[in-house]
Design a protein around this motif. Sequence first.
Motif, mmCIF file in Angstrom:
data_model
loop_
_atom_site.group_PDB
_atom_site.id
_atom_site.type_symbol
_atom_site.label_atom_id
_atom_site.label_comp_id
_atom_site.label_asym_id
_atom_site.label_seq_id
_atom_site.Cartn_x
_atom_site.Cartn_y
_atom_site.Cartn_z
ATOM 1 N N SER A 126 4.445 10.479 -6.590
ATOM 2 C CA SER A 126 5.775 10.738 -7.132
ATOM 3 C C SER A 126 5.713 11.588 -8.406
ATOM 4 N N SER A 127 6.681 12.474 -8.538
ATOM 5 C CA SER A 127 6.820 13.249 -9.777
ATOM 6 C C SER A 127 8.147 12.935 -10.461
ATOM 7 N N SER A 128 8.876 11.982 -9.933
ATOM 8 C CA SER A 128 10.175 11.588 -10.465
ATOM 9 C C SER A 128 10.071 10.191 -11.080
ATOM 10 N N ALA B 34 0.827 -1.209 0.000
ATOM 11 C CA ALA B 34 0.000 0.000 0.000
ATOM 12 C C ALA B 34 0.864 1.264 0.000
ATOM 13 N N CYS B 35 1.922 1.266 0.801
ATOM 14 C CA CYS B 35 2.815 2.439 0.857
ATOM 15 C C CYS B 35 3.506 2.681 -0.485
ATOM 16 N N CYS B 36 3.935 1.613 -1.138
ATOM 17 C CA CYS B 36 4.572 1.769 -2.454
ATOM 18 C C CYS B 36 3.586 2.327 -3.484
ATOM 19 N N ASN B 37 2.333 1.915 -3.415
ATOM 20 C CA ASN B 37 1.334 2.446 -4.338
ATOM 21 C C ASN B 37 1.032 3.911 -4.057
ATOM 22 N N VAL B 38 1.002 4.289 -2.788
ATOM 23 C CA VAL B 38 0.807 5.708 -2.451
ATOM 24 C C VAL B 38 2.002 6.523 -2.930
ATOM 25 N N LEU B 39 3.200 6.006 -2.723
ATOM 26 C CA LEU B 39 4.408 6.684 -3.193
ATOM 27 C C LEU B 39 4.388 6.843 -4.704
ATOM 28 N N PHE C 119 9.659 4.306 -10.757
ATOM 29 C CA PHE C 119 10.117 3.002 -11.218
ATOM 30 C C PHE C 119 10.462 2.089 -10.041
ATOM 31 N N VAL C 120 11.234 2.606 -9.102
ATOM 32 C CA VAL C 120 11.634 1.809 -7.941
ATOM 33 C C VAL C 120 10.420 1.451 -7.086
ATOM 34 N N ALA C 121 9.512 2.401 -6.895
ATOM 35 C CA ALA C 121 8.312 2.136 -6.085
ATOM 36 C C ALA C 121 7.457 1.053 -6.739
ATOM 37 N N ALA D 236 6.678 -2.579 -5.235
ATOM 38 C CA ALA D 236 5.267 -2.951 -5.105
ATOM 39 C C ALA D 236 4.987 -4.249 -5.846
ATOM 40 N N GLY D 237 5.612 -4.458 -6.994
ATOM 41 C CA GLY D 237 5.438 -5.706 -7.730
ATOM 42 C C GLY D 237 5.962 -6.906 -6.971
#
Length: 94
Positions: A17-19, A8-13, A24-26, A30-31
């Motif tokens: 994100s604007s970078s 969930a945190c990775c999806n929110v990030l 990509f890393v998030a 998340a994957g």
Amino acid sequence: MGTLVGFACCNVLTALSSSYPLTFVARLVAGVMGRTLWAMLVGYAARMVPAERRGRPIALVPAGITFALSRKCPRSPHRPKSSARARPSPYWPC
């Protein structure tokens, strides 16, 4: 529980994100966490039935996941249900 919170945190990030590298890393993390959650479902399904009947849920859970993803279900909530210009698409069979 940590995998679900991390997912969930990775999806929110990703959403905030604007970078591109951060996105990509998030998405990559998340994957990995999402795949871990899918793998855990097999174990949960196996524990829900008696030991002598575990074969069927162990086989059905991955088959059901594969079938649902191949049918593109669940349908995206952002896809319009119908419009004047929309034609039926073979890519949205659900």
